[in-house]
Each structure stands twice: as C-alpha cells, then as structure tokens.
Design a protein around this motif. Sequence first.
Motif, PDB file in Angstrom:
ATOM      1  N   LEU A  29      62.307  54.903  37.682  1.00  0.00           N
ATOM      2  CA  LEU A  29      62.626  54.486  39.057  1.00  0.00           C
ATOM      3  C   LEU A  29      61.823  53.251  39.470  1.00  0.00           C
ATOM      4  O   LEU A  29      62.202  52.529  40.390  1.00  0.00           O
ATOM      5  CB  LEU A  29      62.334  55.631  40.042  1.00  0.00           C
ATOM      6  N   ASP A  30      60.687  53.038  38.787  1.00  0.00           N
ATOM      7  CA  ASP A  30      59.836  51.893  39.141  1.00  0.00           C
ATOM      8  C   ASP A  30      60.283  50.613  38.443  1.00  0.00           C
ATOM      9  O   ASP A  30      59.757  49.535  38.759  1.00  0.00           O
ATOM     10  CB  ASP A  30      58.380  52.177  38.747  1.00  0.00           C
ATOM     11  N   VAL A  31      61.215  50.710  37.511  1.00  0.00           N
ATOM     12  CA  VAL A  31      61.651  49.497  36.785  1.00  0.00           C
ATOM     13  C   VAL A  31      62.278  48.520  37.789  1.00  0.00           C
ATOM     14  O   VAL A  31      63.056  48.918  38.655  1.00  0.00           O
ATOM     15  CB  VAL A  31      62.650  49.864  35.663  1.00  0.00           C
ATOM     16  N   ASP A  32      61.898  47.268  37.675  1.00  0.00           N
ATOM     17  CA  ASP A  32      62.328  46.170  38.561  1.00  0.00           C
ATOM     18  C   ASP A  32      61.611  46.183  39.909  1.00  0.00           C
ATOM     19  O   ASP A  32      61.906  45.352  40.773  1.00  0.00           O
ATOM     20  CB  ASP A  32      63.841  46.152  38.810  1.00  0.00           C
ATOM     21  N   SER A  33      60.683  47.102  40.131  1.00  0.00           N
ATOM     22  CA  SER A  33      59.892  47.080  41.376  1.00  0.00           C
ATOM     23  C   SER A  33      58.623  46.278  41.155  1.00  0.00           C
ATOM     24  O   SER A  33      58.059  46.274  40.056  1.00  0.00           O
ATOM     25  CB  SER A  33      59.482  48.499  41.774  1.00  0.00           C
ATOM     26  N   THR A  34      58.177  45.642  42.221  1.00  0.00           N
ATOM     27  CA  THR A  34      56.900  44.900  42.157  1.00  0.00           C
ATOM     28  C   THR A  34      55.808  45.793  42.697  1.00  0.00           C
ATOM     29  O   THR A  34      55.891  46.269  43.840  1.00  0.00           O
ATOM     30  CB  THR A  34      56.993  43.607  42.981  1.00  0.00           C
ATOM     31  N   LEU A  35      54.797  46.040  41.858  1.00  0.00           N
ATOM     32  CA  LEU A  35      53.725  46.967  42.226  1.00  0.00           C
ATOM     33  C   LEU A  35      52.377  46.339  41.906  1.00  0.00           C
ATOM     34  O   LEU A  35      52.292  45.305  41.237  1.00  0.00           O
ATOM     35  CB  LEU A  35      53.873  48.288  41.445  1.00  0.00           C
ATOM     36  N   LYS A  36      51.336  47.019  42.372  1.00  0.00           N
ATOM     37  CA  LYS A  36      49.976  46.536  42.127  1.00  0.00           C
ATOM     38  C   LYS A  36      49.275  47.519  41.205  1.00  0.00           C
ATOM     39  O   LYS A  36      49.417  48.740  41.374  1.00  0.00           O
ATOM     40  CB  LYS A  36      49.226  46.447  43.465  1.00  0.00           C
ATOM     41  N   PHE A  37      48.532  47.003  40.248  1.00  0.00           N
ATOM     42  CA  PHE A  37      47.791  47.852  39.316  1.00  0.00           C
ATOM     43  C   PHE A  37      46.374  47.317  39.184  1.00  0.00           C
ATOM     44  O   PHE A  37      46.170  46.099  39.133  1.00  0.00           O
ATOM     45  CB  PHE A  37      48.440  47.844  37.920  1.00  0.00           C
ATOM     46  N   LYS A  38      45.449  48.252  39.100  1.00  0.00           N
ATOM     47  CA  LYS A  38      44.060  47.826  38.856  1.00  0.00           C
ATOM     48  C   LYS A  38      43.597  48.446  37.543  1.00  0.00           C
ATOM     49  O   LYS A  38      43.951  49.598  37.239  1.00  0.00           O
ATOM     50  CB  LYS A  38      43.159  48.320  40.003  1.00  0.00           C
ATOM     51  N   GLY A  39      42.854  47.686  36.796  1.00  0.00           N
ATOM     52  CA  GLY A  39      42.376  48.228  35.532  1.00  0.00           C
ATOM     53  C   GLY A  39      41.458  47.251  34.841  1.00  0.00           C
ATOM     54  O   GLY A  39      40.993  46.270  35.438  1.00  0.00           O
ATOM     55  N   VAL A  40      41.255  47.523  33.564  1.00  0.00           N
ATOM     56  CA  VAL A  40      40.345  46.695  32.763  1.00  0.00           C
ATOM     57  C   VAL A  40      41.141  46.074  31.619  1.00  0.00           C
ATOM     58  O   VAL A  40      41.992  46.731  31.015  1.00  0.00           O
ATOM     59  CB  VAL A  40      39.190  47.568  32.216  1.00  0.00           C
ATOM     60  N   VAL A  41      40.849  44.825  31.314  1.00  0.00           N
ATOM     61  CA  VAL A  41      41.544  44.155  30.207  1.00  0.00           C
ATOM     62  C   VAL A  41      41.001  44.704  28.891  1.00  0.00           C
ATOM     63  O   VAL A  41      39.787  44.711  28.656  1.00  0.00           O
ATOM     64  CB  VAL A  41      41.315  42.628  30.281  1.00  0.00           C
ATOM     65  N   ALA A  42      41.929  45.210  28.037  1.00  0.00           N
ATOM     66  CA  ALA A  42      41.500  45.786  26.756  1.00  0.00           C
ATOM     67  C   ALA A  42      41.510  44.725  25.663  1.00  0.00           C
ATOM     68  O   ALA A  42      40.541  44.559  24.954  1.00  0.00           O
ATOM     69  CB  ALA A  42      42.391  46.954  26.391  1.00  0.00           C
ATOM     70  N   LYS A  43      42.626  44.029  25.506  1.00  0.00           N
ATOM     71  CA  LYS A  43      42.633  42.912  24.554  1.00  0.00           C
ATOM     72  C   LYS A  43      43.591  41.853  25.091  1.00  0.00           C
ATOM     73  O   LYS A  43      44.560  42.162  25.775  1.00  0.00           O
ATOM     74  CB  LYS A  43      43.009  43.357  23.135  1.00  0.00           C
ATOM     75  N   SER A  44      43.292  40.619  24.774  1.00  0.00           N
ATOM     76  CA  SER A  44      44.044  39.536  25.400  1.00  0.00           C
ATOM     77  C   SER A  44      44.370  38.457  24.377  1.00  0.00           C
ATOM     78  O   SER A  44      43.612  38.239  23.430  1.00  0.00           O
ATOM     79  CB  SER A  44      43.189  38.960  26.526  1.00  0.00           C
ATOM     80  N   SER A  45      45.524  37.826  24.542  1.00  0.00           N
ATOM     81  CA  SER A  45      45.848  36.666  23.707  1.00  0.00           C
ATOM     82  C   SER A  45      46.662  35.696  24.541  1.00  0.00           C
ATOM     83  O   SER A  45      47.262  36.101  25.544  1.00  0.00           O
ATOM     84  CB  SER A  45      46.634  37.096  22.470  1.00  0.00           C
ATOM     85  N   SER A  46      46.670  34.451  24.150  1.00  0.00           N
ATOM     86  CA  SER A  46      47.448  33.486  24.924  1.00  0.00           C
ATOM     87  C   SER A  46      47.998  32.390  24.033  1.00  0.00           C
ATOM     88  O   SER A  46      47.423  32.042  23.001  1.00  0.00           O
ATOM     89  CB  SER A  46      46.599  32.890  26.042  1.00  0.00           C
ATOM     90  N   THR A  47      49.170  31.878  24.459  1.00  0.00           N
ATOM     91  CA  THR A  47      49.752  30.687  23.832  1.00  0.00           C
ATOM     92  C   THR A  47      49.894  29.647  24.939  1.00  0.00           C
ATOM     93  O   THR A  47      49.400  29.883  26.047  1.00  0.00           O
ATOM     94  CB  THR A  47      51.142  31.003  23.234  1.00  0.00           C
ATOM     95  N   ALA A  48      50.602  28.573  24.645  1.00  0.00           N
ATOM     96  CA  ALA A  48      50.713  27.486  25.635  1.00  0.00           C
ATOM     97  C   ALA A  48      51.328  27.969  26.951  1.00  0.00           C
ATOM     98  O   ALA A  48      50.945  27.539  28.022  1.00  0.00           O
ATOM     99  CB  ALA A  48      51.522  26.336  25.061  1.00  0.00           C
ATOM    100  N   GLU A  49      52.315  28.863  26.839  1.00  0.00           N
ATOM    101  CA  GLU A  49      53.025  29.232  28.072  1.00  0.00           C
ATOM    102  C   GLU A  49      53.004  30.716  28.366  1.00  0.00           C
ATOM    103  O   GLU A  49      53.706  31.175  29.259  1.00  0.00           O
ATOM    104  CB  GLU A  49      54.475  28.753  27.973  1.00  0.00           C
ATOM    105  N   LEU A  50      52.220  31.469  27.614  1.00  0.00           N
ATOM    106  CA  LEU A  50      52.226  32.912  27.840  1.00  0.00           C
ATOM    107  C   LEU A  50      50.866  33.505  27.552  1.00  0.00           C
ATOM    108  O   LEU A  50      50.260  33.216  26.529  1.00  0.00           O
ATOM    109  CB  LEU A  50      53.283  33.571  26.926  1.00  0.00           C
ATOM    110  N   THR A  51      50.415  34.308  28.498  1.00  0.00           N
ATOM    111  CA  THR A  51      49.178  35.088  28.286  1.00  0.00           C
ATOM    112  C   THR A  51      49.571  36.548  28.287  1.00  0.00           C
ATOM    113  O   THR A  51      50.313  36.993  29.178  1.00  0.00           O
ATOM    114  CB  THR A  51      48.178  34.821  29.431  1.00  0.00           C
ATOM    115  N   THR A  52      49.130  37.283  27.289  1.00  0.00           N
ATOM    116  CA  THR A  52      49.409  38.724  27.275  1.00  0.00           C
ATOM    117  C   THR A  52      48.091  39.471  27.144  1.00  0.00           C
ATOM    118  O   THR A  52      47.157  39.010  26.487  1.00  0.00           O
ATOM    119  CB  THR A  52      50.319  39.129  26.097  1.00  0.00           C
ATOM    120  N   PHE A  53      48.008  40.603  27.796  1.00  0.00           N
ATOM    121  CA  PHE A  53      46.829  41.453  27.626  1.00  0.00           C
ATOM    122  C   PHE A  53      47.231  42.897  27.894  1.00  0.00           C
ATOM    123  O   PHE A  53      48.262  43.182  28.518  1.00  0.00           O
ATOM    124  CB  PHE A  53      45.674  41.016  28.540  1.00  0.00           C
TER     125      PHE A  53
END
Lengths: 119, 403
Positions: free
Chosen positions: A41-65
């Motif tokens: 039911l939450d798919v396509d909804s905009t929500l707020k989440f708080k947490g800790v970054v576990a692992k992160s990577s980035s390219t020129a146009e995309l950051t994922t973590f």
Amino acid sequence: MKEATLLKLSLCCSVIGICFLFIIVNAVDYSEKQLSYITRLDVDSTLKFKGVVAKSSSTAELTTFDLEQPCRTKVLLFNKNTTIPAGTKVEVIGKVSENTDKRYGGNYEIIAQEVKIVK
Amino acid sequence: MIIELLIAILAGVLVGTFTGLTPGIHINLVTVIVVASSVFLLDFIPPIAIGTFIIAMAITHTFLDAVPGVYLGAPDDAQALNVLPGHRMLIKGQGHNAVKLNTIGSFFAVILSLVLFPLFILSMAFLYPFARKFIVFVLIIAVLYLVLREHSVAKKVAALVVFILAGVFAVLVFNLPGLRQPLFLLLSGLFGFSILLVSLLENAKIPEQKTCEELNIPKKNIAKATFAATGFGFLAAFLPGIGSSESAIVASTTTGDIGDEGFLVLVGGLNTANMLISVCSIYAIDKARNGAIIAINKVIGVIDLKTVLVFCASALIAAGLAVVICLYVSKLFCKLVAKVDYRILVITILVFITALGFYFDSVLGLFVLAVSTAIGIAASQLGIGKNHLMGCLIIPVLFYFLL
C-alpha cells in the motif's frame, strides 16, 4: 480595470503566495515510517525514513546506499554524485518503489528526493 | 529552505524577464543550461529550489513576452497571434494598453488556474485517454469555422489556400536537416517580419503612446476571455501536440466577438495558464508537455503533492512580481518608441531578426525567413485574417495525430 488596482492586486497575491509558501514548507511534512512496516500500500507514496547508512556507492549520476534501522532497504539518489560514509545517521524523504531486482534482497527500495544528515 | 526558495523565485523572475523581452531567446535555452549544470548545482541547492526557479522563470516569461510582440513585432510562438491586434493598438497610440490587457489575461489566468487546480488534477487522468481521440476533429472543425467565417467566397478560398500553404511550408521546414531554430524563423517571417515590412512600406507612423488611457473593454469580455483562456490552457497543458497558439484558434471560436482587446486577454491568459497547468499534467498523468516541465522532471525526479503546492505558491509570487515588472517595462518602451524614429526602429528590428536568422541557420535560415515573410505578406494583401497562418502549427499537429 485601473492600473493602480491591478498593481495592488498583484502585490497582494505575491504576499499571499509568500505566506502560502511558508505554510507549505513548514507545516506540510511527510509521515515517518519504519522500513519493516512498508507494505504494498505504501508503493508510490512519499514517506520519511530515519536510519544509518550501511554501505554506499556512487557514480556520476547516481548514489546508492543501504539504509539500516536495523532492517535494511536500498536507497537510490539520482543526479547526485555524493558518497555518504557508512555509519552516518540520515533522514531520507523519498518514494517507495517495488524492488524488481531480487538479487539485492527485500521487496522495496526508496527513490530519494532528499537526504539529510542528522546529528 | 524558505529563503532558498524565495531567492530561487526572484532569480527566476529576473531571468524570465530577460528571456521574455529578448526575441529569439526562449526559456528552453535556459532550462537546458540548468539541467546540464544540475550535477554541480545540486551540491549547493536543493532540487526543489531549482524547480521553483524554472517555474518562476517560465511564468514570468509568459507575462513579459507580450512586450516585444507588441512594440517590436517580434513574437515567440506563444505570442504570434497577438502581433496583429497588438500592432493595431500600437498604431492607435495604445501599445501600453495592449500589454496591459495581455498582463491582465495572464494574471487572472494564474488565479483562476490555481483555484481550479484540484479539479484539473482529478479530471486530467480521467479525460486524457478520451481527449487524444477527439482533439484532431475539434481542430479541423475550428479551422473550417474560421475559414468559412471570411466574408466572401474569394476570401474563403484565399484563407484555405494560405492555411494550407503555411502548413505545408512548415512541414517542409521542420523536416529540413540542420535547422537549429525552425520555429523562430517561421513565426518571425509569417507574423513579425511581414507585419513590420508592410508597416515600413506603408510609412506607418507610431503616434505618441498614452500610458494613462482607460481600457476600452467591458468586464464581461475580460471574464469571458479569462475563463476561455484557463479552459483551453488546461487542454493545451495535457494534450500532446497542442500548444497555446492552436488552443487560441479554437478558443477564439467559442468566445464570440470580444474584439482585439479581448483577444489579447485571451492569448495572454492562455499562455500563462498552459504553463502553470502543465505542472498538473506531470503530477496527474506523468506527462511533461513543455521544456520547462521536462527539465524539472529531470532535476527533481518524483514530483509529489508537496512539490506541486510549492510550485503553485511560487507561480503566484512570480505572477504578482511579473505584473509590476511588465507594466513598468511597457512604459519604458512607450517612451523609447516615442523618442526613436519608427522607421529606424523597424529597420533595426528587421536587421536584428535577419541577423539572428543568419546566426542560427545561415543562408538556409534567411531563405526560410524570406519565404515565410512572403506568405505572411500574401495573407495581408489578400485581406484575410492572419490567424490562417497558424496552419504552420496546426497542419504539423494534424499530421502527428493522423499519420
């Protein structure tokens, strides 16, 4: 219509617009949710989440973590080349999306609009 | 965040003023630069502030682009239909009133569009699949109505010939390889260049422009024009291939006789409503209908309700400021037009447009400009309405839907 009337009306509208903008920015806030409670039911909804970054990577146009609460969910941040160090406490506002690539585990991912570092 | 948004709005209003006043410079040029720089900009500015800048710039542009259209006869695609009624009022010494009418249309269209925003969002998703199927017939009927409205059989035939000629020429121009600014060349030639050349040859004199003259338009006509502008701006905002000018043609058949004054209100309102309501289309049906919204979509990504509300507030602020700037700049232009010899001004504008045409597309650009000017002059000499020259946009749209 007299020009003076038009000018007064336009300046009033600008002031009303500024008040409206102030209200939207400060009063309209997104619901905060725990990652473990995300459902279809939450798919396509905009929500707020708080947490800790576990692992992160980035390219020129995309950051994922991975956002950890301790439950983990992948977060994608487009048009941004930023590396967020693991262990950083963040607040993410984004749209919940179904994770079509099951290699990463979990059913959902978050397409972030905004990521704030929380102290 | 609020300070960043307000700065973005002010910056957008300033840039929109520049693009609106400068013939040949469109907001799409600026949005392309913004998108290209977004990777760098997003390190300092939140994406919503960039989106707000684009909205403020786009809204302001729709107010200010009336000024070159009226005083210089150099319209962009949205103002092409306004050139002749604007020019007629300029010749009567009422250039400032022409700009004021356009501004009134734009301003009230913003207010009405914002009031009706929830309705537009709800109805867009519902209407979109059906509207695509019937819009081509609406366009054909509107065009036939306008042609048949001419007074004699000879003029009806002339109107149809000019409509088809402008349309076929436009199709050829849009398919010419290597042309960078086909629309600018086409519209400048058909509307601006031809009108200015004719007024030069007829030794037209621009009288002193009166800035304090009362508007000669009943409130009923302002209301009719504003409602029509908002309604047809809604259609233009979500139907593919339908822009402000095509919608203005259809809208003018529904408002009855509202005179040059009412038509200026209509076209001004339509342009602004189209731009503002296109925010609805990206939110409701996930379709970007103009360069500004495409750019916002690329920078922000997901556009949610909060973002839409911020854009609405920004549009209201920008509209209020744009009214003030537009009326002030129009008065400056009135003084300029009075001080400068009109013949020299027209020649300067013609040289400027020619130089721009050559700069963008070299000799081929000049050829397109020359042919489109010839078609524009033919319409004037045949004594038919300049609106039939909108075949240059309508026929390509009909081809898009039918083929």
